[in-house]
Design an enzyme around this catalytic site. Structure first.
Site, PDB file in Angstrom:
ATOM      1  N   GLY A   8       0.766  -1.241   0.000  1.00 56.99           N
ATOM      2  CA  GLY A   8       0.000   0.000   0.000  1.00 56.99           C
ATOM      3  C   GLY A   8       0.793   1.285   0.000  1.00 56.99           C
ATOM      4  N   ASP A  21      -5.950  -0.538  -1.740  1.00 62.24           N
ATOM      5  CA  ASP A  21      -6.707  -1.367  -2.670  1.00 62.24           C
ATOM      6  C   ASP A  21      -8.034  -1.857  -2.109  1.00 62.24           C
ATOM      7  OD1 ASP A  21      -6.274  -4.704  -2.051  1.00 62.24           O
ATOM      8  OD2 ASP A  21      -5.165  -3.241  -0.866  1.00 62.24           O
ATOM      9  N   LYS A  24      -6.382   7.244  10.533  1.00 58.67           N
ATOM     10  CA  LYS A  24      -7.801   7.048  10.835  1.00 58.67           C
ATOM     11  C   LYS A  24      -7.938   6.864  12.342  1.00 58.67           C
ATOM     12  CE  LYS A  24     -10.062   4.419   7.777  1.00 58.67           C
ATOM     13  NZ  LYS A  24     -10.744   3.212   7.201  1.00 58.67           N
ATOM     14  N   GLU A  76       4.187   4.265   5.849  1.00 55.45           N
ATOM     15  CA  GLU A  76       2.988   3.433   5.791  1.00 55.45           C
ATOM     16  C   GLU A  76       1.879   4.182   5.058  1.00 55.45           C
ATOM     17  OE1 GLU A  76       1.545   0.739   5.572  1.00 55.45           O
ATOM     18  OE2 GLU A  76       1.374  -0.100   7.587  1.00 55.45           O
ATOM     19  N   ASP A  77       0.960   3.428   4.455  1.00 56.50           N
ATOM     20  CA  ASP A  77      -0.150   4.064   3.755  1.00 56.50           C
ATOM     21  C   ASP A  77      -1.222   4.580   4.716  1.00 56.50           C
ATOM     22  OD1 ASP A  77      -1.044   1.515   4.460  1.00 56.50           O
ATOM     23  OD2 ASP A  77      -1.753   0.981   2.464  1.00 56.50           O
ATOM     24  N   PHE A  90     -14.074   3.651   4.142  1.00 54.31           N
ATOM     25  CA  PHE A  90     -13.237   2.698   3.423  1.00 54.31           C
ATOM     26  C   PHE A  90     -12.588   3.436   2.260  1.00 54.31           C
ATOM     27  CE2 PHE A  90     -12.424  -0.444   0.121  1.00 54.31           C
ATOM     28  CZ  PHE A  90     -11.595  -1.296   0.831  1.00 54.31           C
ATOM     29  N   VAL A  91     -11.254   3.563   2.304  1.00 52.96           N
ATOM     30  CA  VAL A  91     -10.541   4.346   1.295  1.00 52.96           C
ATOM     31  C   VAL A  91      -9.723   3.454   0.373  1.00 52.96           C
ATOM     32  CG1 VAL A  91     -10.451   6.514   2.580  1.00 52.96           C
ATOM     33  CG2 VAL A  91      -8.680   4.792   2.968  1.00 52.96           C
ATOM     34  N   ARG A  95      -5.459   0.381  -6.724  1.00 53.02           N
ATOM     35  CA  ARG A  95      -4.206   0.949  -6.222  1.00 53.02           C
ATOM     36  C   ARG A  95      -3.676   2.060  -7.116  1.00 53.02           C
ATOM     37  NH1 ARG A  95      -1.957  -2.224  -2.135  1.00 53.02           N
ATOM     38  NH2 ARG A  95      -2.449  -4.426  -2.223  1.00 53.02           N
ATOM     39  N   ASP A 108      -4.722   2.488  11.121  1.00 51.21           N
ATOM     40  CA  ASP A 108      -6.124   2.277  11.437  1.00 51.21           C
ATOM     41  C   ASP A 108      -6.223   1.873  12.912  1.00 51.21           C
ATOM     42  OD1 ASP A 108      -8.762   1.003  11.513  1.00 51.21           O
ATOM     43  OD2 ASP A 108      -8.705   1.002   9.343  1.00 51.21           O
TER      44      ASP A 108
END
Length: 172
Positions: free
Chosen positions: A40, A156, A128, A96-97, A149-150, A162, A100
């Site tokens: 990600g 992805d 988040k 990191e992407d 939800f992104v 992606r 959460d």
């Protein structure tokens, strides 16, 4: 799936450039090891390193998970691809992407600290905080986002989306 833009490509690049400038200033004349968390964060890490003005930068990759085949974190870190370089005594930034629940990052930090880096910081594109289940804070944050939800820009849905040049969210 119906999607809507949450963060435009222009907004992404503007903020990533700001983070790159901040890292440049904080690590001037120091070696930096950027650890991109696959898959990600690959778009984010690639763009970010373009904005870090340093000839002392190494880009490394790890693939980790604490989710397995479930939608909720198990809390246990599974390393799918480990480091190929020694980070002992080095300044390390995990890229990191999204953060959460925080379980993956908390466990990844513990693992990397055991490798004795000089310093260890976390850079996340998306934060988040509404979903956080453990105490973990990033040192560099691109955007705080709501509990949606992104996808896109590396994130992805079943491996698709992606390649979107922006961050979107699902309306479904």
């Amino acid at each position: 799936m119906k999607i809507k833009t949450l963060i435009s490509s222009e907004e992404l690049q503007k903020r990533i450039k700001e983070i790159g400038k901040q890292i440049t200033e904080e690590y001037r004349n120091k070696e930096i090891v950027i650890i991109c968390i696959l898959r990600g964060a690959v778009y984010f890490a690639t763009d970010l390193t373009k904005y870090i003005d340093s000839n002392n930068l190494i880009m490394e990759f790890m693939q980790v998970s604490s989710y397995g085949n479930m939608k909720e974190s198990t809390g246990e870190l599974k390393i799918k691809k480990d480091l190929d370089v020694n980070i002992e005594g080095k300044n390390v930034i995990i890229v990191e992407d999204i953060i959460d629940s925080g379980f993956t990052m908390l466990n990844l930090k513990k693992y990397l600290i055991s490798k004795k880096p000089e310093s260890l910081k976390v850079c996340t594109l998306l934060d988040k905080k509404d979903r956080r289940k453990v105490e973990i804070e990033a040192d560099y944050i691109g955007f705080e986002i709501p509990n949606k939800f992104v996808l896109g820009y590396g994130l992805d849905y079943e491996e698709y989306y992606r390649n979107l040049p922006y961050i979107a969210y699902s309306e479904d």
